[in-house]
Enzyme design. Structure first.
Site, PDB file in Angstrom:
ATOM      1  N   GLY A 290       0.688  -1.114   0.157  1.00 50.24           N
ATOM      2  CA  GLY A 290       0.132  -0.014   0.012  1.00 50.24           C
ATOM      3  C   GLY A 290       0.794   0.826   0.220  1.00 50.24           C
ATOM      4  O   GLY A 290       2.218   1.210  -0.143  1.00 50.24           O
TER       5      GLY A 290
ATOM      6  N   VAL B 253       0.410   3.947   1.807  1.00 57.39           N
ATOM      7  CA  VAL B 253       0.887   4.535   3.453  1.00 57.39           C
ATOM      8  C   VAL B 253       1.253   2.905   3.787  1.00 57.39           C
ATOM      9  O   VAL B 253       1.443   3.679   5.672  1.00 57.39           O
ATOM     10  CB  VAL B 253       0.079   5.106   4.002  1.00 57.39           C
ATOM     11  CG1 VAL B 253      -0.383   6.870   3.007  1.00 57.39           C
ATOM     12  CG2 VAL B 253      -1.457   4.378   3.598  1.00 57.39           C
ATOM     13  N   CYS B 254       1.899   2.167   3.674  1.00 58.41           N
ATOM     14  CA  CYS B 254       2.532   1.391   4.069  1.00 58.41           C
ATOM     15  C   CYS B 254       3.792   1.387   3.699  1.00 58.41           C
ATOM     16  O   CYS B 254       4.430   1.023   3.066  1.00 58.41           O
ATOM     17  CB  CYS B 254       1.947  -0.417   3.621  1.00 58.41           C
ATOM     18  SG  CYS B 254       2.166  -1.585   5.029  1.00 58.41           S
ATOM     19  N   ILE B 255       4.417   0.908   5.180  1.00 57.09           N
ATOM     20  CA  ILE B 255       6.169   1.012   5.138  1.00 57.09           C
ATOM     21  C   ILE B 255       6.765   0.104   5.702  1.00 57.09           C
ATOM     22  O   ILE B 255       7.902  -0.274   6.050  1.00 57.09           O
ATOM     23  CB  ILE B 255       6.854   2.529   5.593  1.00 57.09           C
ATOM     24  CG1 ILE B 255       6.054   2.065   7.581  1.00 57.09           C
ATOM     25  CG2 ILE B 255       6.631   3.519   4.957  1.00 57.09           C
ATOM     26  CD1 ILE B 255       7.447   3.981   8.198  1.00 57.09           C
TER      27      ILE B 255
ATOM     28  N   LYS C 285       7.480  -2.848   4.224  1.00 56.99           N
ATOM     29  CA  LYS C 285       8.516  -3.583   3.100  1.00 56.99           C
ATOM     30  C   LYS C 285       9.528  -2.555   3.614  1.00 56.99           C
ATOM     31  O   LYS C 285      11.189  -3.226   3.911  1.00 56.99           O
ATOM     32  CB  LYS C 285       8.540  -3.227   1.595  1.00 56.99           C
ATOM     33  CG  LYS C 285       7.932  -1.709   1.314  1.00 56.99           C
ATOM     34  CD  LYS C 285       7.622  -1.834  -0.149  1.00 56.99           C
ATOM     35  CE  LYS C 285       7.054  -0.533  -0.626  1.00 56.99           C
ATOM     36  NZ  LYS C 285       5.351   0.255   0.153  1.00 56.99           N
TER      37      LYS C 285
END
Length: 327
Positions: free
Chosen positions: A172, A174-176, A178
């Site tokens: 996503g 706004v997903c960090i 990774k």
């Protein structure tokens, strides 16, 4: 893993058109006992959905999943939706109090139509245990479990009793995850979806990494029954979150579910906050998604969504946009 690709690496190949107008194409999809207008669900995130939007979507026959970040409001929410004679779809986590919550629902005979077990790393004993707990207490609820990124995970959750699995670890906007952990399906979400769908015997919800409406069609092609979308649904008039004006432009906040803004603390942060351009009414986006998907079906040479599942495709490494922008 071979053949690793993501959305922007794939182009679907047209088949002979059989309709006179795209309006003849039917975008509806069945999940559980219900049929919905679109194979799309807004992400169950605090800046994407609230009670008002959930009610609107249900009334208009779109699928929704209410977020789990105000757990104390869930019983009222279910009662309200049932009073309006609308379907109920909630999220739960896996902490101890969630077990009690499920037992409470059973005791009160408040049976949600859909329950999503929503944790970042869904291939876990905790999720398997929760699936079984829900199925023991609320056997008629349709259970969606996630998030996962491997065929083994899909099989295990299905075997535990999940009615659908949600695929996507950190792709996503706004997903960090990774970046913070080194793990995830960011950058190869579409290939992960394909890999998982081949192992699945029940529906799959693709979650994360959707940047354009064409990505919805690509998700369907590679095995998704439903596509969960965050950023494209962020920033609407109805969206929760503040509207601010910056340089004469209206913008709205959008933050990830494991961000400090949602948690209220800076601990185990795997989400970030960004501002997105104000997009106007939500219905405009839903209508445009439907029209674009109708066009996709017509390019696929059919009249139903399933036509997209059978088209050929080519892998064009990172080149399909050539800098193209829709705006």
């Amino acid at each position: 893993m071979e053949n690793v690709f993501d959305y922007e690496d794939i182009q679907l190949i047209p088949a002979k058109c059989v309709v006179n107008s795209r309006s003849e194409c039917d975008t509806s999809v069945t999940l559980g006992n219900r049929t919905f207008k679109l194979p799309v669900v807004p992400a169950n995130m605090q800046t994407i959905i609230d009670e008002k939007i959930a009610k609107y979507l249900a009334e208009k026959n779109y699928f929704y999943i209410m977020h789990r970040f105000e757990p104390e409001k869930r019983i009222d929410f279910i009662q309200d939706m049932q009073e309006y004679n609308l379907f109920t779809s909630i999220s739960v986590g896996v902490k101890e109090e969630e077990y009690t919550f499920i037992e409470d629902l059973a005791a009160k005979q408040l049976i949600p139509d859909y329950i999503t077990i929503d944790i970042a790393h869904g291939h876990s004993d905790a999720v398997i245990k929760m699936i079984k707990h829900i199925k023991n207490n609320l056997p008629s609820s349709f259970v969606i479990a996630g998030n996962v990124g491997t065929p083994e995970a899909v099989r295990e959750l299905e075997n535990a009793g999940a009615d659908a699995t949600k695929v996507g670890i950190g792709p996503g906007k706004v997903c960090i995850t990774k970046i913070k952990t080194g793990f995830g399906t960011g950058g190869w979400q579409l290939a992960a979806l394909r890999w998982c769908a081949k192992a699945a015997s029940k529906p799959i919800i693709a979650d994360g990494g959707i940047r354009t409406h064409g990505d919805i069609a690509k998700s369907i092609r590679f095995g998704a029954s439903m596509v969960m979308i965050g950023s494209l649904f962020a920033g609407h008039e109805e969206s929760p979150g503040e509207t601010i004006e910056q340089d004469g432009k209206k913008i709205k906040e959008y933050f990830g579910s494991a961000s400090e803004f949602q948690k209220g603390e800076k601990k185990n942060v795997e989400g970030k906050k960004m501002y997105v351009e104000h997009k106007g009414p939500l219905q405009d986006t839903l209508t445009e998604m439907e029209q674009d998907l109708q066009s996709s079906i017509s390019y696929a040479g059919g009249k139903q969504l399933d036509a997209i599942r059978n088209v050929d495709y080519v892998v064009v490494k990172n080149s399909i946009f050539n800098g193209d922008k829709v705006f």
